[in-house]
Design an enzyme around this catalytic site. Structure first.
Site, mmCIF file in Angstrom:
data_model
loop_
_atom_site.group_PDB
_atom_site.id
_atom_site.type_symbol
_atom_site.label_atom_id
_atom_site.label_comp_id
_atom_site.label_asym_id
_atom_site.label_seq_id
_atom_site.Cartn_x
_atom_site.Cartn_y
_atom_site.Cartn_z
ATOM 1 C CE LYS A 92 23.945 30.829 52.053
ATOM 2 N NZ LYS A 92 23.744 30.126 53.334
ATOM 3 C CD GLU A 109 18.581 39.704 65.531
ATOM 4 O OE1 GLU A 109 19.075 38.958 66.404
ATOM 5 O OE2 GLU A 109 17.578 39.416 64.879
ATOM 6 C CB CYS A 112 18.436 35.921 68.601
ATOM 7 S SG CYS A 112 18.130 35.753 66.892
ATOM 8 C CD GLU A 114 22.283 32.450 70.643
ATOM 9 O OE1 GLU A 114 21.249 33.111 70.456
ATOM 10 O OE2 GLU A 114 23.289 32.526 69.902
ATOM 11 N N GLY A 165 22.151 35.959 62.522
ATOM 12 C CA GLY A 165 22.679 34.638 62.800
ATOM 13 C C GLY A 165 23.617 34.669 63.985
ATOM 14 C CB SER A 166 26.163 32.279 65.092
ATOM 15 O OG SER A 166 27.170 32.280 64.099
ATOM 16 C CB THR A 167 28.206 36.203 68.166
ATOM 17 O OG1 THR A 167 27.006 36.766 68.720
ATOM 18 C CG2 THR A 167 29.361 37.146 68.435
ATOM 19 N N GLY A 170 29.040 36.403 62.441
ATOM 20 C CA GLY A 170 29.048 37.856 62.332
ATOM 21 C C GLY A 170 30.450 38.435 62.371
#
Length: 481
Positions: free
Chosen positions: A174, A249, A283, A380, A226-228, A231
């Protein structure tokens, strides 16, 4: 090129309609890509489940499976320029980065893991039971969902897909809805390479498709970059469903520490490369700079001159050094945080505004006088925004390490010094998955990649990816029975 879903070896229409993908250099639509629905996701996962134990896939000998990965790497090379131009049109990165990093890196990941296929081994172990033979086996985890980001869509897919296939798993891919085109083309190439039907499946769409995979009861492992924030949602969905394995990650806020004895010209060059690569949409980009007070003025002046000389333009222009941000939404995010930096009292040295043009361009921006508690030191930004603060030369390294670690993230860090003692103390003390001394943060397929704290779970690349995509089975044989 087909912009449909790829399920069980067939290109099929998406049940959820279509989504546009834009050229960020011109803000124009390139293609409309299928939006998968729940039925599509279920079909893709079911196809991957059937293929997992099929004779056509599970029955392959290791050299046969390795040959497929080598063939895919060769096909990437054969279509190198096509893939590079497609990556640049869809993502915006300068064409040189697409060629040298994205496409070449993708091919090399497949070759690296093709070499691993014939070297995945178990162990025999001396256990304390009499007349007992004990050994271990490495077996595929099962059906893997690979959810990839928009900043390096082709290469990051390669570093997930290559070890997944090397270890005989099956996958449902995806990609980000913002940059799906090179993923679609790579899936075409897996078909041309001869992977059996159902081994590689593709479902495109927005974040709802990723959510369906996160909560799917028949997905065994999900790998996400991707983003925290997302996640955390994936982790919760995994826990609330079948407790699938998760590799994450996530975000970063990398510090770069420049010591008084550093080669300032080298530090400036390395930090510009480490902060503006892909317009800062990395990142591991260095975004927090800790410079010895005695060298601050020299460093800032040279840093400002360096970023000010970068040629901004469309990625397909061979002379471009800094391309656009990936989308209007993301440019608004970067612009908002730059405004917050001003409001909180940081001193703007250069940049701080959009660039001219029809696309999503933003000028590289430097702030000084930044305090550790400011938003631009903590959130970020994911853009070409550099925040510089200083420390006194008589500060203890332990205090500096504390400041560098004062973040929820821990993906990467950089250290610039000629002194081995300083390099070792900072490398040991900074809580990050990768510390790069006198060089920008650039991952390599043979080294582990991943983060501490809110920057993720697990490690990718190298032999550590073999761990991520295999289960370790323990077998006990009582031969005295």
């Amino acid at each position: 090129m087909p912009t449909r879903l790829f399920i069980d070896g067939e290109w099929t229409e998406a049940s959820g309609g279509a989504l546009p993908t834009y050229d960020p250099a011109s803000a124009t639509v390139i293609e409309e890509v299928g939006a998968a629905g729940q039925a599509d996701v279920d079909a893709a996962v079911a196809a991957a489940r059937r293929a997992l134990d099929s004779a056509e896939w599970a029955g392959l000998l290791p050299p046969q499976r390795a040959a497929l990965l080598f063939r895919l790497a060769d096909l990437i090379d054969q279509h190198h320029e096509e893939l590079a131009q497609l990556e640049t049109r869809d993502q915006g990165q300068p064409i040189g980065i697409s060629r040298q990093v994205s496409v070449s890196g993708a091919a090399e990941h497949f070759r690296y893991y093709a070499g691993w296929v014939t070297k995945i081994q178990g162990t025999t172990n001396p256990v304390s039971f009499p007349d007992t033979f004990h050994y271990t086996r490495r077996e595929p985890v099962g059906v893997n969902a690979l959810v990839t980001p928009w900043n390096f869509p082709l290469m990051i897919l390669a570093w997930k897909l290559a070890p997944a296939l090397a270890t005989a798993n099956t996958v449902v891919i995806k990609p980000s809805e913002v940059t799906p085109l090179t993923t679609i083309r790579l899936v075409e190439l897996t078909q041309e390479a001869g992977f059996p039907r159902g081994v590689v499946n593709l479902v495109t769409g927005d974040g709802s498709v990723g959510a369906m995979l996160s909560s799917h009861m028949d997905v065994d492992h999900l790998s996400y970059t991707g983003s925290t924030a997302v996640g955390k949602l994936i982790t919760k969905a995994s826990a609330d469903s079948n407790l699938k394995r998760v590799t994450l990650e996530l975000g970063g806020k990398a510090p770069s520490v420049i010591a008084a004895d550093a080669d300032i010209d080298a530090a400036v060059g390395g930090n510009i490369a480490g902060s503006t690569l892909n317009s800062g949409q990395v990142c591991a980009a260095c975004t927090r700079f800790y410079i010895d007070k005695k060298r601050e003025q020299e460093f800032v002046e040279k840093l400002a001159a360096g970023v000010g000389s970068l040629r901004i333009g469309p990625g397909l222009d061979e002379s471009t050094q800094l391309g656009p941000l990936v989308s209007e939404r993301h440019r608004d995010h970067v612009e908002r945080l730059v405004g917050v930096g001003r409001d909180e009292g940081a001193e703007l040295v250069v940049g701080g505004q959009r660039s001219d043009g029809d696309g999503y361009f933003y000028n590289p921006t430097i702030f000084t006088g930044v305090r550790d508690e400011m938003t631009i030191m903590r959130e970020e930004v994911f853009g070409p925004v550099l925040a510089v603060t200083s420390y006194e030369d008589d500060d203890e390294l332990t205090d500096l390490i504390t400041r560098a670690n004062d973040t929820q993230y821990g993906l990467a860090a950089m250290v610039w010094t000629r002194d081995i003692k300083t390099a070792q103390r900072l490398s040991a003390g900074i809580k990050a998955g990768g510390v790069f001394v006198n060089m920008p943060a650039i991952p390599d397929m043979a080294a582990p990649w991943g983060g501490y704290k809110a920057s993720g779970w697990g490690r990718e690349m190298g032999p550590w990816a073999i761990d991520a995509y295999t289960e370790l089975k323990s077998v006990w044989v009582n031969y005295g029975y």
